[in-house]
Design a protein around this motif. Structure first.
Motif, PDB file in Angstrom:
ATOM      1  N   LEU A 148       0.826  -1.212   0.131  1.00 13.86           N
ATOM      2  CA  LEU A 148       0.300   0.037  -0.193  1.00 13.86           C
ATOM      3  C   LEU A 148       0.883   1.346  -0.051  1.00 13.86           C
ATOM      4  CD1 LEU A 148      -2.823  -1.112   2.697  1.00 13.86           C
ATOM      5  CD2 LEU A 148      -3.042  -0.954  -0.013  1.00 13.86           C
ATOM      6  N   LEU A 149       1.906   1.111   0.714  1.00 10.27           N
ATOM      7  CA  LEU A 149       2.945   2.321   0.909  1.00 10.27           C
ATOM      8  C   LEU A 149       3.339   2.576  -0.545  1.00 10.27           C
ATOM      9  CD1 LEU A 149       4.226   4.476   2.613  1.00 10.27           C
ATOM     10  CD2 LEU A 149       6.044   3.050   3.077  1.00 10.27           C
ATOM     11  N   ASN A 150       3.788   1.557  -1.423  1.00 14.19           N
ATOM     12  CA  ASN A 150       4.389   1.653  -2.533  1.00 14.19           C
ATOM     13  C   ASN A 150       3.485   2.218  -3.836  1.00 14.19           C
ATOM     14  OD1 ASN A 150       7.130   0.782  -2.090  1.00 14.19           O
ATOM     15  ND2 ASN A 150       6.685  -1.238  -2.441  1.00 14.19           N
ATOM     16  N   ASP A 151       2.174   1.759  -3.669  1.00 15.41           N
ATOM     17  CA  ASP A 151       1.058   2.473  -4.240  1.00 15.41           C
ATOM     18  C   ASP A 151       0.899   3.835  -4.050  1.00 15.41           C
ATOM     19  OD1 ASP A 151       0.699  -0.179  -5.376  1.00 15.41           O
ATOM     20  OD2 ASP A 151      -1.051  -0.565  -3.984  1.00 15.41           O
ATOM     21  N   ALA A 152       1.020   4.311  -2.835  1.00 15.32           N
ATOM     22  CA  ALA A 152       0.932   5.853  -2.469  1.00 15.32           C
ATOM     23  C   ALA A 152       2.196   6.476  -2.922  1.00 15.32           C
ATOM     24  CB  ALA A 152       0.996   5.736  -0.908  1.00 15.32           C
TER      25      ALA A 152
ATOM     26  N   LEU B 272      14.807   7.931  -7.516  1.00 17.54           N
ATOM     27  CA  LEU B 272      13.632   8.402  -7.127  1.00 17.54           C
ATOM     28  C   LEU B 272      12.359   6.960  -7.426  1.00 17.54           C
ATOM     29  CD1 LEU B 272      13.667  11.993  -7.641  1.00 17.54           C
ATOM     30  CD2 LEU B 272      13.822  10.851  -5.397  1.00 17.54           C
ATOM     31  N   MET B 273      12.552   6.402  -8.611  1.00 18.04           N
ATOM     32  CA  MET B 273      11.707   5.494  -8.982  1.00 18.04           C
ATOM     33  C   MET B 273      12.062   3.895  -8.679  1.00 18.04           C
ATOM     34  SD  MET B 273      10.761   7.494 -12.515  1.00 18.04           S
ATOM     35  CE  MET B 273       9.408   6.415 -12.959  1.00 18.04           C
ATOM     36  N   GLU B 274      13.201   3.823  -8.164  1.00 20.39           N
ATOM     37  CA  GLU B 274      13.599   2.278  -7.976  1.00 20.39           C
ATOM     38  C   GLU B 274      12.452   1.524  -7.399  1.00 20.39           C
ATOM     39  OE1 GLU B 274      17.841  -0.045  -6.446  1.00 20.39           O
ATOM     40  OE2 GLU B 274      17.283   2.131  -5.866  1.00 20.39           O
ATOM     41  N   ASP B 275      12.270   1.904  -6.243  1.00 20.44           N
ATOM     42  CA  ASP B 275      11.022   1.099  -5.557  1.00 20.44           C
ATOM     43  C   ASP B 275       9.912   0.716  -6.495  1.00 20.44           C
ATOM     44  OD1 ASP B 275      12.383   1.213  -3.332  1.00 20.44           O
ATOM     45  OD2 ASP B 275      11.408   2.841  -2.650  1.00 20.44           O
ATOM     46  N   LEU B 276       9.490   1.475  -7.419  1.00 21.75           N
ATOM     47  CA  LEU B 276       8.517   1.396  -8.664  1.00 21.75           C
ATOM     48  C   LEU B 276       8.853   0.268  -9.365  1.00 21.75           C
ATOM     49  CD1 LEU B 276       7.176   4.786  -9.017  1.00 21.75           C
ATOM     50  CD2 LEU B 276       6.261   3.212  -7.560  1.00 21.75           C
ATOM     51  N   PHE B 277      10.082   0.276  -9.691  1.00 21.27           N
ATOM     52  CA  PHE B 277      10.566  -1.032 -10.649  1.00 21.27           C
ATOM     53  C   PHE B 277      10.784  -2.156  -9.993  1.00 21.27           C
ATOM     54  CE2 PHE B 277      12.265   2.788 -13.215  1.00 21.27           C
ATOM     55  CZ  PHE B 277      11.853   2.369 -14.564  1.00 21.27           C
ATOM     56  N   GLN B 278      11.046  -2.095  -8.774  1.00 24.14           N
ATOM     57  CA  GLN B 278      11.149  -3.422  -7.960  1.00 24.14           C
ATOM     58  C   GLN B 278       9.707  -4.018  -7.498  1.00 24.14           C
ATOM     59  OE1 GLN B 278      13.433  -2.419  -4.554  1.00 24.14           O
ATOM     60  NE2 GLN B 278      15.376  -2.370  -5.540  1.00 24.14           N
ATOM     61  N   HIS B 279       8.886  -3.000  -7.367  1.00 16.73           N
ATOM     62  CA  HIS B 279       7.434  -3.612  -7.100  1.00 16.73           C
ATOM     63  C   HIS B 279       6.818  -4.153  -8.365  1.00 16.73           C
ATOM     64  CE1 HIS B 279       3.370  -3.582  -5.517  1.00 16.73           C
ATOM     65  NE2 HIS B 279       2.998  -2.894  -6.479  1.00 16.73           N
ATOM     66  N   LYS B 280       7.541  -3.886  -9.405  1.00 17.17           N
ATOM     67  CA  LYS B 280       6.893  -4.515 -10.593  1.00 17.17           C
ATOM     68  C   LYS B 280       7.723  -5.667 -11.228  1.00 17.17           C
ATOM     69  CE  LYS B 280       4.774  -2.990 -15.207  1.00 17.17           C
ATOM     70  NZ  LYS B 280       4.580  -1.854 -16.230  1.00 17.17           N
ATOM     71  N   ASP B 281       8.704  -6.106 -10.356  1.00 17.56           N
ATOM     72  CA  ASP B 281       9.469  -7.222 -10.654  1.00 17.56           C
ATOM     73  C   ASP B 281      10.240  -6.929 -11.872  1.00 17.56           C
ATOM     74  OD1 ASP B 281       8.611  -8.357  -8.271  1.00 17.56           O
ATOM     75  OD2 ASP B 281       7.002  -9.383  -9.364  1.00 17.56           O
TER      76      ASP B 281
ATOM     77  N   ALA C 115       9.285   3.968 -19.837  1.00 13.38           N
ATOM     78  CA  ALA C 115       9.600   2.639 -19.427  1.00 13.38           C
ATOM     79  C   ALA C 115       9.032   1.636 -18.434  1.00 13.38           C
ATOM     80  CB  ALA C 115      11.338   2.680 -19.085  1.00 13.38           C
ATOM     81  N   LEU C 116       8.681   2.383 -17.443  1.00 17.98           N
ATOM     82  CA  LEU C 116       7.935   1.617 -16.217  1.00 17.98           C
ATOM     83  C   LEU C 116       6.597   1.169 -16.859  1.00 17.98           C
ATOM     84  CD1 LEU C 116       7.947   0.628 -13.344  1.00 17.98           C
ATOM     85  CD2 LEU C 116       7.234   2.844 -12.665  1.00 17.98           C
ATOM     86  N   SER C 117       5.812   2.192 -17.389  1.00 12.41           N
ATOM     87  CA  SER C 117       4.480   1.798 -17.820  1.00 12.41           C
ATOM     88  C   SER C 117       4.408   0.746 -18.798  1.00 12.41           C
ATOM     89  CB  SER C 117       3.910   3.332 -18.176  1.00 12.41           C
ATOM     90  OG  SER C 117       4.110   4.125 -17.023  1.00 12.41           O
ATOM     91  N   TYR C 118       5.166   0.776 -19.756  1.00 12.83           N
ATOM     92  CA  TYR C 118       5.186   0.226 -20.962  1.00 12.83           C
ATOM     93  C   TYR C 118       6.018  -0.972 -20.954  1.00 12.83           C
ATOM     94  CZ  TYR C 118       2.711   4.287 -22.606  1.00 12.83           C
ATOM     95  OH  TYR C 118       1.565   5.213 -22.341  1.00 12.83           O
ATOM     96  N   THR C 119       6.808  -1.566 -19.945  1.00 14.22           N
ATOM     97  CA  THR C 119       7.434  -2.630 -19.852  1.00 14.22           C
ATOM     98  C   THR C 119       6.667  -3.934 -19.213  1.00 14.22           C
ATOM     99  OG1 THR C 119       9.658  -1.222 -19.982  1.00 14.22           O
ATOM    100  CG2 THR C 119       9.776  -3.744 -19.426  1.00 14.22           C
ATOM    101  N   ASP C 120       6.618  -5.012 -19.654  1.00 14.64           N
ATOM    102  CA  ASP C 120       6.084  -6.034 -18.951  1.00 14.64           C
ATOM    103  C   ASP C 120       6.986  -6.613 -17.980  1.00 14.64           C
ATOM    104  OD1 ASP C 120       3.780  -5.779 -20.285  1.00 14.64           O
ATOM    105  OD2 ASP C 120       4.320  -6.916 -21.928  1.00 14.64           O
ATOM    106  N   ALA C 121       6.470  -6.908 -16.975  1.00 13.64           N
ATOM    107  CA  ALA C 121       7.177  -7.704 -15.654  1.00 13.64           C
ATOM    108  C   ALA C 121       7.630  -9.104 -16.449  1.00 13.64           C
ATOM    109  CB  ALA C 121       6.308  -8.000 -14.536  1.00 13.64           C
ATOM    110  N   GLN C 122       8.805  -9.592 -15.966  1.00 10.65           N
ATOM    111  CA  GLN C 122       9.238 -10.746 -16.486  1.00 10.65           C
ATOM    112  C   GLN C 122       8.601 -11.723 -15.756  1.00 10.65           C
ATOM    113  OE1 GLN C 122      13.682 -10.550 -15.932  1.00 10.65           O
ATOM    114  NE2 GLN C 122      13.873  -9.110 -17.489  1.00 10.65           N
ATOM    115  N   VAL C 123       8.262 -12.908 -16.276  1.00  5.36           N
ATOM    116  CA  VAL C 123       7.465 -13.959 -15.880  1.00  5.36           C
ATOM    117  C   VAL C 123       8.490 -15.083 -15.477  1.00  5.36           C
ATOM    118  CG1 VAL C 123       5.701 -15.558 -16.096  1.00  5.36           C
ATOM    119  CG2 VAL C 123       5.269 -13.413 -16.862  1.00  5.36           C
ATOM    120  N   PRO C 124       8.929 -15.583 -14.482  1.00  6.30           N
ATOM    121  CA  PRO C 124       9.931 -16.971 -14.323  1.00  6.30           C
ATOM    122  C   PRO C 124       9.569 -18.065 -15.083  1.00  6.30           C
ATOM    123  CG  PRO C 124       8.739 -16.462 -12.323  1.00  6.30           C
ATOM    124  CD  PRO C 124       8.316 -15.441 -13.244  1.00  6.30           C
ATOM    125  N   LYS C 125      10.586 -18.612 -15.894  1.00  9.03           N
ATOM    126  CA  LYS C 125      10.392 -20.081 -16.229  1.00  9.03           C
ATOM    127  C   LYS C 125      10.299 -21.001 -15.364  1.00  9.03           C
ATOM    128  CE  LYS C 125      12.382 -17.989 -20.579  1.00  9.03           C
ATOM    129  NZ  LYS C 125      13.347 -18.154 -21.600  1.00  9.03           N
TER     130      LYS C 125
END
Length: 340
Positions: free
Chosen positions: A244-248, A291-300, A330-340
């Motif tokens: 929730l904090l990351n969303d905020a 500033l946006m590192e947490d957002l990239f990590q939250h999206k895996d 880059a954050l909005s239009y990049t899909d999260a990597q799905v583990p194989k």
């Protein structure tokens, strides 16, 4: 094509058409009138020849043929025609008009034919054509030039005002000034343009003030919100609270970008970029990514940084906006990597 040139072309074409039609009508009218006049002259000569015969005189008129016959001559109609006769002296064929009429003179039927030479219609046509073309060319050229210069003088205020309108901006402090004219339509146009420019300037000023005020009003609570979120993130958090904090934080970043956009709009309108300097792209990129590192990590999303040292001479504010927008895309239009 410019307006004056288009008007001149239309004037030239219309003048040529009117003069061409007028020339043809003039030629046909002259031909009819000349033929009618020649016929009247030949008929008069026929009457004179008949009078000479009635008086018992010998007729020795040139180009006159008198035939005495029976009553059958009186049944022949009047004839007025043109013909060609070969001139042995000049050795050329010349055109002639002849008129034939039957008359009863002293109780005897006579057929009288009189002739007269004339310049052939080909020569008439050439003479008329040369004269007419000379007059037509002179009238068209002079008319077109006079029309062009008069039109250019009439349209000069319009062209000046058009140039001023192209260089006018609602952000300018000066009012729109248009050249006066005595043409009613141009007066009305000037009045409408001045009114539109004044309304545009008022709307622009109101929008600029609203943008600046909205940006300042958002800036203070946004700063407080970001500070509080940073303080909360330093405390031990459960998984749900961290999410929730990351969303905020993400919502705060979006709101911050909206505020930056308002500031950018206000500065673009005011041309207020005074922070032009040598900017390090490496530092700007790292600062915005942190500033946006947490957002990239939250999206895996796994980010690999390959940054080269590069400096550009630009506005530091605009460069911040550019890098931030690129990272957001880059954050909005990049899909999260799905583990194989």
């Amino acid at each position: 094509m410019r307006l004056l040139s288009k008007i001149s072309y239309y004037h030239f074409g219309l003048s040529a058409l009117v003069l061409g039609i007028t020339g043809c009508m003039l030629f046909l009218f002259l031909r009819h009138e000349i033929s009618k006049e020649i016929e009247e002259q030949l008929e008069l000569q026929t009457d004179m020849v008949a009078e000479e015969i009635h008086m018992g005189r010998t007729v020795a008129f040139p180009l006159v043929t008198i035939t005495k016959g029976d009553e059958s001559l009186m049944k022949l109609p009047k004839v007025f025609k043109d013909t060609l006769i070969y001139d042995r002296l000049q050795k050329v064929t010349e055109g002639y008009y002849y008129f034939s009429e039957s008359k009863k003179i002293n109780g005897q039927p006579y057929r009288i034919r009189v002739m007269t030479t004339y310049i052939g219609w080909d020569n008439y046509s050439k003479t008329i054509l040369y004269i007419f073309l000379s007059i037509a060319v002179l009238l068209i050229v002079l008319g077109t030039l006079v029309n062009y210069f008069i039109s250019s003088r009439i349209w000069k205020p319009f062209l000046i005002n058009l140039k001023r309108m192209k260089g006018y901006s609602v952000s300018s402090k000066e009012e729109l000034q248009l050249t006066r004219t005595d043409v009613t339509e141009f007066k009305e146009m000037n009045s409408v343009l001045i009114d539109l420019a004044a309304r545009g300037k008022r709307e622009y000023t109101a929008l600029k003030e609203f943008t600046e005020n909205a940006s300042h009003e958002i800036q203070t609570p946004l700063s407080i919100l970001k500070t509080r979120l940073e303080s909360i993130s330093q405390q031990p958090l459960t998984g749900d609270i961290a999410r929730l904090l990351n969303d905020a934080k993400e919502a705060t970043i979006r709101l911050s970008k909206v505020n930056k956009g308002l500031l950018l709009l206000a500065k673009l309108e005011n041309n207020a970029f005074t922070d032009v300097q040598w900017v390090s792209l490496e530092n700007t990129l790292k600062r915005n990514y942190d500033l946006m590192e947490d957002l990239f990590q939250h999206k895996d999303l796994q980010v690999e940084q390959h940054i080269e040292s590069k400096v550009v001479y630009a506005s530091s504010f605009l460069m911040e906006v550019l890098i931030s927008n690129l990272l957001t895309n880059a954050l909005s239009y990049t899909d999260a990597q799905v583990p194989k």
